[in-house]
Design a protein around this motif. Structure first.
Motif, PDB file in Angstrom:
ATOM      1  N   GLU A  52      14.670  47.499 -48.724  1.00  0.00           N
ATOM      2  CA  GLU A  52      14.619  48.926 -48.362  1.00  0.00           C
ATOM      3  C   GLU A  52      14.948  49.793 -49.576  1.00  0.00           C
ATOM      4  O   GLU A  52      14.298  50.806 -49.830  1.00  0.00           O
ATOM      5  CB  GLU A  52      15.617  49.213 -47.236  1.00  0.00           C
ATOM      6  N   TYR A  53      15.950  49.382 -50.345  1.00  0.00           N
ATOM      7  CA  TYR A  53      16.354  50.138 -51.525  1.00  0.00           C
ATOM      8  C   TYR A  53      15.248  50.119 -52.583  1.00  0.00           C
ATOM      9  O   TYR A  53      14.938  51.146 -53.198  1.00  0.00           O
ATOM     10  CB  TYR A  53      17.656  49.570 -52.083  1.00  0.00           C
ATOM     11  N   THR A  54      14.622  48.978 -52.776  1.00  0.00           N
ATOM     12  CA  THR A  54      13.532  48.868 -53.742  1.00  0.00           C
ATOM     13  C   THR A  54      12.365  49.776 -53.341  1.00  0.00           C
ATOM     14  O   THR A  54      11.800  50.474 -54.184  1.00  0.00           O
ATOM     15  CB  THR A  54      13.061  47.405 -53.847  1.00  0.00           C
ATOM     16  N   ALA A  55      12.015  49.776 -52.060  1.00  0.00           N
ATOM     17  CA  ALA A  55      10.936  50.650 -51.575  1.00  0.00           C
ATOM     18  C   ALA A  55      11.300  52.114 -51.782  1.00  0.00           C
ATOM     19  O   ALA A  55      10.456  52.936 -52.158  1.00  0.00           O
ATOM     20  CB  ALA A  55      10.653  50.370 -50.096  1.00  0.00           C
ATOM     21  N   TYR A  56      12.565  52.453 -51.561  1.00  0.00           N
ATOM     22  CA  TYR A  56      13.051  53.817 -51.754  1.00  0.00           C
ATOM     23  C   TYR A  56      12.857  54.243 -53.217  1.00  0.00           C
ATOM     24  O   TYR A  56      12.354  55.329 -53.497  1.00  0.00           O
ATOM     25  CB  TYR A  56      14.533  53.876 -51.356  1.00  0.00           C
ATOM     26  N   LEU A  57      13.240  53.376 -54.143  1.00  0.00           N
ATOM     27  CA  LEU A  57      13.089  53.695 -55.570  1.00  0.00           C
ATOM     28  C   LEU A  57      11.617  53.715 -55.981  1.00  0.00           C
ATOM     29  O   LEU A  57      11.196  54.581 -56.746  1.00  0.00           O
ATOM     30  CB  LEU A  57      13.869  52.693 -56.416  1.00  0.00           C
ATOM     31  N   ASP A  58      10.834  52.769 -55.461  1.00  0.00           N
ATOM     32  CA  ASP A  58       9.407  52.716 -55.793  1.00  0.00           C
ATOM     33  C   ASP A  58       8.665  53.964 -55.327  1.00  0.00           C
ATOM     34  O   ASP A  58       7.634  54.324 -55.890  1.00  0.00           O
ATOM     35  CB  ASP A  58       8.757  51.471 -55.186  1.00  0.00           C
ATOM     36  N   ALA A  59       9.190  54.626 -54.313  1.00  0.00           N
ATOM     37  CA  ALA A  59       8.576  55.863 -53.813  1.00  0.00           C
ATOM     38  C   ALA A  59       8.915  57.058 -54.701  1.00  0.00           C
ATOM     39  O   ALA A  59       8.507  58.181 -54.413  1.00  0.00           O
ATOM     40  CB  ALA A  59       9.032  56.129 -52.378  1.00  0.00           C
ATOM     41  N   GLY A  60       9.671  56.806 -55.779  1.00  0.00           N
ATOM     42  CA  GLY A  60       9.991  57.876 -56.723  1.00  0.00           C
ATOM     43  C   GLY A  60      11.298  58.593 -56.444  1.00  0.00           C
ATOM     44  O   GLY A  60      11.589  59.611 -57.060  1.00  0.00           O
ATOM     45  N   ASN A  61      12.081  58.082 -55.530  1.00  0.00           N
ATOM     46  CA  ASN A  61      13.367  58.707 -55.199  1.00  0.00           C
ATOM     47  C   ASN A  61      14.424  58.367 -56.240  1.00  0.00           C
ATOM     48  O   ASN A  61      14.378  57.307 -56.861  1.00  0.00           O
ATOM     49  CB  ASN A  61      13.827  58.239 -53.814  1.00  0.00           C
ATOM     50  N   ALA A  62      15.378  59.263 -56.407  1.00  0.00           N
ATOM     51  CA  ALA A  62      16.443  59.083 -57.395  1.00  0.00           C
ATOM     52  C   ALA A  62      17.556  58.199 -56.837  1.00  0.00           C
ATOM     53  O   ALA A  62      17.950  58.373 -55.679  1.00  0.00           O
ATOM     54  CB  ALA A  62      17.021  60.436 -57.796  1.00  0.00           C
ATOM     55  N   PRO A  63      18.067  57.258 -57.633  1.00  0.00           N
ATOM     56  CA  PRO A  63      19.144  56.379 -57.171  1.00  0.00           C
ATOM     57  C   PRO A  63      20.354  57.147 -56.651  1.00  0.00           C
ATOM     58  O   PRO A  63      20.969  56.744 -55.672  1.00  0.00           O
ATOM     59  CB  PRO A  63      19.510  55.552 -58.403  1.00  0.00           C
ATOM     60  N   GLU A  64      20.676  58.268 -57.286  1.00  0.00           N
ATOM     61  CA  GLU A  64      21.869  59.021 -56.887  1.00  0.00           C
ATOM     62  C   GLU A  64      21.700  59.729 -55.545  1.00  0.00           C
ATOM     63  O   GLU A  64      22.679  60.219 -54.979  1.00  0.00           O
ATOM     64  CB  GLU A  64      22.303  60.009 -57.973  1.00  0.00           C
ATOM     65  N   ASN A  65      20.489  59.757 -55.007  1.00  0.00           N
ATOM     66  CA  ASN A  65      20.251  60.370 -53.704  1.00  0.00           C
ATOM     67  C   ASN A  65      20.142  59.349 -52.577  1.00  0.00           C
ATOM     68  O   ASN A  65      19.868  59.715 -51.444  1.00  0.00           O
ATOM     69  CB  ASN A  65      18.976  61.227 -53.741  1.00  0.00           C
ATOM     70  N   TRP A  66      20.339  58.087 -52.886  1.00  0.00           N
ATOM     71  CA  TRP A  66      20.268  57.021 -51.884  1.00  0.00           C
ATOM     72  C   TRP A  66      21.324  57.269 -50.816  1.00  0.00           C
ATOM     73  O   TRP A  66      22.422  57.748 -51.088  1.00  0.00           O
ATOM     74  CB  TRP A  66      20.475  55.683 -52.567  1.00  0.00           C
TER      75      TRP A  66
END
Length: 137
Positions: A52-66
Motif C-alpha cells: 500500500e505504501y509503495t503504491a502511495y509513493l508510486d502515485a506521486g505522493n510525498a512520504p511526509e504526507n503518508w
C-alpha cells in the motif's frame, strides 16, 4: 472601561486553557486497536504495509504526507509507543526495502530559494570577489 479589562483577561485565559487542553489531548498516543491505526509492532511483516505504501509513493505522493507520519501509537498489549519511523527502521532491518522508498525527494523550489538566500548572504557580507569596492569615480 476598567471593568472590561478583567473580563477580557479572564476570557483570554479560558480560551488558552481550553486550547491547551485540546492540544494535550491531541498529543496522546493513538491506541493500536483504534480503527485506522498503524498495526502494533508484533503484527508487522513486509507484506502487510509495504504494498500500500509503495503504491502511495508510486502515485506521486510525498512520504511526509503518508497517513501514519507524525503520529504516535500505543500498543494496547504492552503500553509501548511506536511511530511510523519505527516501522521504517524495522522494515529496513527486515529487508523490506520500504526505508529506501521513504526518503524524501529533493524539493527543487527549496533548492532555488536556498540558492538565492546564499547568493544574497554572500553579496551582503561583501563576497563580490573583487577585493575592493567598485566605484564609478
Amino acid at each position: 472601561m476598567k471593568r472590561a479589562f478583567p473580563t477580557l483577561v479572564a476570557s483570554a485565559a479560558a480560551i488558552a486553557l481550553v486550547g491547551g487542553s485540546a492540544l494535550a489531548q491531541s498529543s496522546q498516543p493513538i491506541a493500536s486497536d483504534t480503527q485506522g491505526a498503524l498495526d502494533a509492532p508484533e503484527y508487522w511483516d513486509c507484506d502487510r504495509i509495504r504494498p500500500e505504501y509503495t503504491a502511495y509513493l508510486d502515485a506521486g505522493n510525498a512520504p511526509e504526507n503518508w497517513r501514519y507520519v507524525g503520529k504516535t501509537y500505543r500498543d494496547v498489549a504492552n503500553d509501548r509507543t511506536y511511530t511510523w519511523q519505527d516501522w521504517l527502521d524495522w522494515a529496513d532491518d527486515a529487508g523490506c526495502g520500504a526505508a529506501r522508498l521513504a526518503e524524501p525527494k529533493p524539493n527543487t523550489a527549496v533548492g532555488i530559494l536556498l540558492g538565492f538566500f546564499g547568493a544574497g548572504l554572500i553579496a551582503a557580507v561583501g563576497g563580490g570577489g573583487g577585493g575592493g569596492s567598485i566605484s564609478p569615480g
